[in-house]
Design an enzyme around this catalytic site. Structure first.
Site, PDB file in Angstrom:
ATOM      1  CG  HIS A  78      -2.045   0.943   1.156  1.00 19.32           C
ATOM      2  ND1 HIS A  78      -1.863   2.304   1.192  1.00 19.32           N
ATOM      3  CD2 HIS A  78      -3.375   0.738   1.012  1.00 19.32           C
ATOM      4  CE1 HIS A  78      -3.047   2.898   1.081  1.00 19.32           C
ATOM      5  NE2 HIS A  78      -3.979   1.966   0.961  1.00 19.32           N
ATOM      6  NE  ARG A 105      -3.252   7.529  -1.550  1.00 24.40           N
ATOM      7  CZ  ARG A 105      -3.395   6.384  -2.194  1.00 24.40           C
ATOM      8  NH1 ARG A 105      -3.329   6.347  -3.504  1.00 24.40           N
ATOM      9  NH2 ARG A 105      -3.608   5.258  -1.536  1.00 24.40           N
TER      10      ARG A 105
END
Ligand SMILES: Cc1cc2nc3c(=O)[nH]c(=O)nc-3n(C[C@H](O)[C@H](O)[C@H](O)COP(=O)(O)OP(=O)(O)OC[C@H]3O[C@@H](n4cnc5c(N)ncnc54)[C@H](O)[C@@H]3O)c2cc1C
Length: 674
Positions: free
Chosen positions: A314, A337
């Site tokens: 990740h 994000r």
């Protein structure tokens, strides 16, 4: 007289000995590596579920609900209502599922409709395959996507309304669902909420039907000599005395929901065996329980594995500046994000489309943000330690933070993962980025947002930045997060084994790449769901598809296990009915499972995984929607491995109205023996 008594005694002994020999011979626990002899009730209705993350809890609830809905008079004559055991090695429920923070995907959900979001199953499939580099098993993706709406909405019965939707990396459409932020501003973490909801249901509403064993590690899966799984061996630890007790539990079906191996640095480490060397220096977001137990236990009895070397890193594990070298990281959720967070390197420049798939964002971070020297005083050692790390800055504004979930953001701030900073000057000071560079980066980002496109291919700009904003700033580093590889399974959660006989070593050595499952067959009475299985995600999992796979395949496995145990009647006198579950006198409704390109066959689920139809058996198919009937020949393979399924070659269908290929998972086709 004496001689006569001796002869009778001898005869009785021989008889008893013979019976005992036959009995034990039938029930030898046939595990490689163990020589346990035990008598086990092979026809028990007990369903054992291993692992209490989302896959295990979902399977538990669905197994119970399925059993309840099909436990009618005719079944009750042959069976007891299944006992369900949920076994967890930790002292708490939840595994990694309880840590999930972004949400669960679903296409065509009522929540999307309420928000006017237009999605399609085709687009969801496309995004999943694109992220997975087409190494995904198509039939699994088909079921995942098709069942996603039901799965997301299924949670409403546990008071889990997943109506807040974000667009995470790799998705063309917003479809990652979680609960709305709480009105009182407290955190509302999706994984913890979901686990708590189903856990409460299991502990309260199902307390008489489900036995929960915590601090209990399953060590082995037990097969009989016909290859059917008949139970498990487990070890319970008394937390006070630390004493352990080992026992065996007979089972009519075992469901593996033991999670992945993203924290497996044990002696038998799967990360070491299948991962690249550099992983040793990459932190993890996973809890210490993620040691691949299910993969190890099932391969020991011959289960096949797929995509084991596909290990997801990740892009954004939080670096706590007060504890920067800790190898376990809190995850900076994908949705940060999704709600407009941007990534900067040490020089204050953007370097990637933050909404790309995880593999691409991680790769860009390794390329642009490696070699950052950090110093930290280690309190234990009493000295300053200096290390080179990989570090990027993740920056979002207040609008983004509020849209995500300000309660969770405040929580991250409290534990030192997010730093809340007023105004761009202070951000420059904090990050040691020259102020002019930082201003130029923000200004260019805002211009790109107006144009709707930037040099990295980003086309979605949730928020623009202002210099006097409140900024939410974090140091982040890529972290091992999820293991795409795992046990091969089919779309009803049956765990598969190679059709060719192979040693355990050979299985572990086979190239772990995608295949279309044509060379595999089910292990009887062994099911799986969640991260322990492989094939759904190909080379890279799409954000939000893991909770979804737990829900979709947890339900599939729970349902299939309960149906298999209850619909199969070993005492049925009519041999055809006993073995096939089909009758000559009336149609039996079977569900469509999948279509496989590799053999051009449509697969229909028999009512139980233990039913078996001979190759070349004639069958009458009836489509209740179009009232079409056609006689066909069963295309099951000659090796006797096709349990629980009827395969029908499409080329033999002459009637256009019987368009089986276009059915969806779960659609009904009726079948009768001629
Ligand atoms: C920090 C973090 C955030 C995430 N966020 C998201 C997200 O937002 N959306 C998403 O889709 N995915 C997310 N994921 C991934 C997702 O949460 C997991 O992949 C998924 O929940 C795995 O569920 P599971 O039920 O298969 O396994 P787990 O939830 O890990 O549960 C497995 C359980 O099995 C138990 N167990 C293991 N071996 C044994 C044994 N031998 N005997 C008994 N018990 C055993 C373990 O102790 C554990 O409790 C996230 C993962 C992490 C780590």
């Amino acid at each position: 007289m004496k001689i006569k008594t001796r002869i009778i005694t001898l005869a009785v002994c021989i008889l008893i000995g013979g019976v005992l020999y036959y009995y034990f011979d039938k029930t030898i626990i046939n595990n490689p590596g163990t020589k346990i002899m035990s008598s086990i009730d092979e026809n028990t209705e007990t369903i054992v579920i291993i692992g209490s993350g989302l896959a295990g809890l979902t399977a538990t609830a669905e197994a119970y609900q399925t059993a309840k809905s099909i436990f009618k008079d005719d079944i009750a004559k042959n069976h007891k209502f299944p006992k369900i055991y949920l076994i967890e090695k930790e002292k708490n429920f939840g595994g990694n599922s309880a840590k999930a923070t972004s949400g669960m995907n679903g296409a065509l959900t009522k929540y999307q409709k309420e928000l006017g979001i237009e999605d399609s199953l085709e687009q969801f499939s496309k995004d999943t395959f694109k992220s997975g580099g087409n190494l995904n098993v198509p039939s699994l993706v088909n079921t995942l996507v098709h069942d996603s709406k039901d799965a997301v909405e299924w949670f409403a019965q546990y008071n889990l309304i997943l109506s807040a939707i974000s667009q995470c990396g790799g998705h063309e459409i917003p479809r990652t669902h979680r609960q709305q932020p709480r009105a009182d501003g407290k955190p509302s973490p999706v994984g913890y909420n979901i686990i708590s909801g189903i856990k409460n249901y299991v502990l309260n509403e199902l307390k008489d039907e489900v036995t929960v064993l915590l601090n209990t590690r399953v060590k082995e899966i037990i097969k009989n000599k016909d290859g059917k799984v008949v139970g498990v061996q487990y070890e319970t630890t008394d937390l006070e005395t630390k004493e352990t007790k080992t026992d065996v539990l007979a089972a009519g079906a075992v469901i593996l929901a033991t999670g992945g191996y993203a924290h497996d640095w044990t002696e038998t480490s799967l990360l070491r065996r299948f991962g690249e060397d550099f992983l040793k220096n990459v932190p993890t977001t996973n809890g210490p329980w993620a040691t691949g137990d299910g993969v190890k236990m099932a391969t020991a009895i011959g289960a096949s594995i797929v995509n084991m070397d596909k290990i997801q890193i990740h892009p954004t594990g939080f670096i706590k500046l007060a504890d920067p070298f800790n190898p376990t990281k809190f995850l900076a959720p994908e949705a940060l994000r999704g709600y407009g967070g941007i990534l900067l390197n040490s020089a204050g420049k953007r370097f990637v489309n933050e909404l790309s798939t995880r593999d691409l964002v991680s790769e860009a971070i390794f390329k642009n943000c490696s070699g950052v020297v950090m110093r930290h005083k280690d309190e234990k050692e009493g000295k300053e330690i200096e290390k080179e790390i990989v570090r990027a800055w993740l920056i979002m504004n207040e609008e983004g933070a509020k849209s995500f979930d300000i309660g969770s953001i405040n929580f991250y701030a409290k534990i030192g993962c997010i730093n809340v900073i007023d105004g761009i000057e202070k951000v420059a000071e904090f990050t040691n980025i020259p102020i002019e560079t930082l201003k130029a980066t923000i200004s260019k980002y805002n211009d790109d947002a107006d144009k709707g496109k930037d040099e990295f291919g980003k086309t979605r700009f949730p928020f623009k930045f202002a210099e006097d904003n409140k900024f939410y700033v974090s140091a982040i580093t890529p972290s091992v997060h999820y293991t795409m590889g795992g046990l091969s399974m089919n779309s009803v959660g049956e765990i598969l084994t190679p059709r060719k006989k192979m040693s355990v070593n050979a299985i572990l050595k086979t190239p772990t790449t995608f295949d279309d499952q044509a060379d595999l067959k089910p292990i009887l009475a062994l099911y799986g769901a969640g991260e322990v299985t492989g094939g759904v995600h190909g080379k890279n999992r799409l954000a939000g598809n893991s909770l979804l796979e737990c829900a979709v395949f947890g339900r599939q496995a729970g349902r299939r296990a309960a149906e298999s145990v209850l619909y199969y009647n070993p005492n049925e006198e009519d041999e055809e009915l006993r073995t096939t579950g089909l009758s000559k006198t009336k149609y039996t409704p079977l569900t469509f499972r999948e279509y496989h390109k590799s053999d051009d066959c449509v697969y229909l689920n028999l009512k139980s995984s233990f039913h078996y139809v001979q190759p070349k058996q004639s069958l009458l198919l009836h489509d209740p929607k179009t009232e079409t009937i056609q006689q066909v020949i069963c295309s099951n393979l000659e090796d006797g491995g096709d349990y629980g399924v009827i395969k029908i070659k499409m080329s033999q269908l002459t009637n256009d109205s019987l368009n089986l290929k276009n059915l969806s998972p779960g659609d009904i086709i009726e079948v009768k023996l001629p």
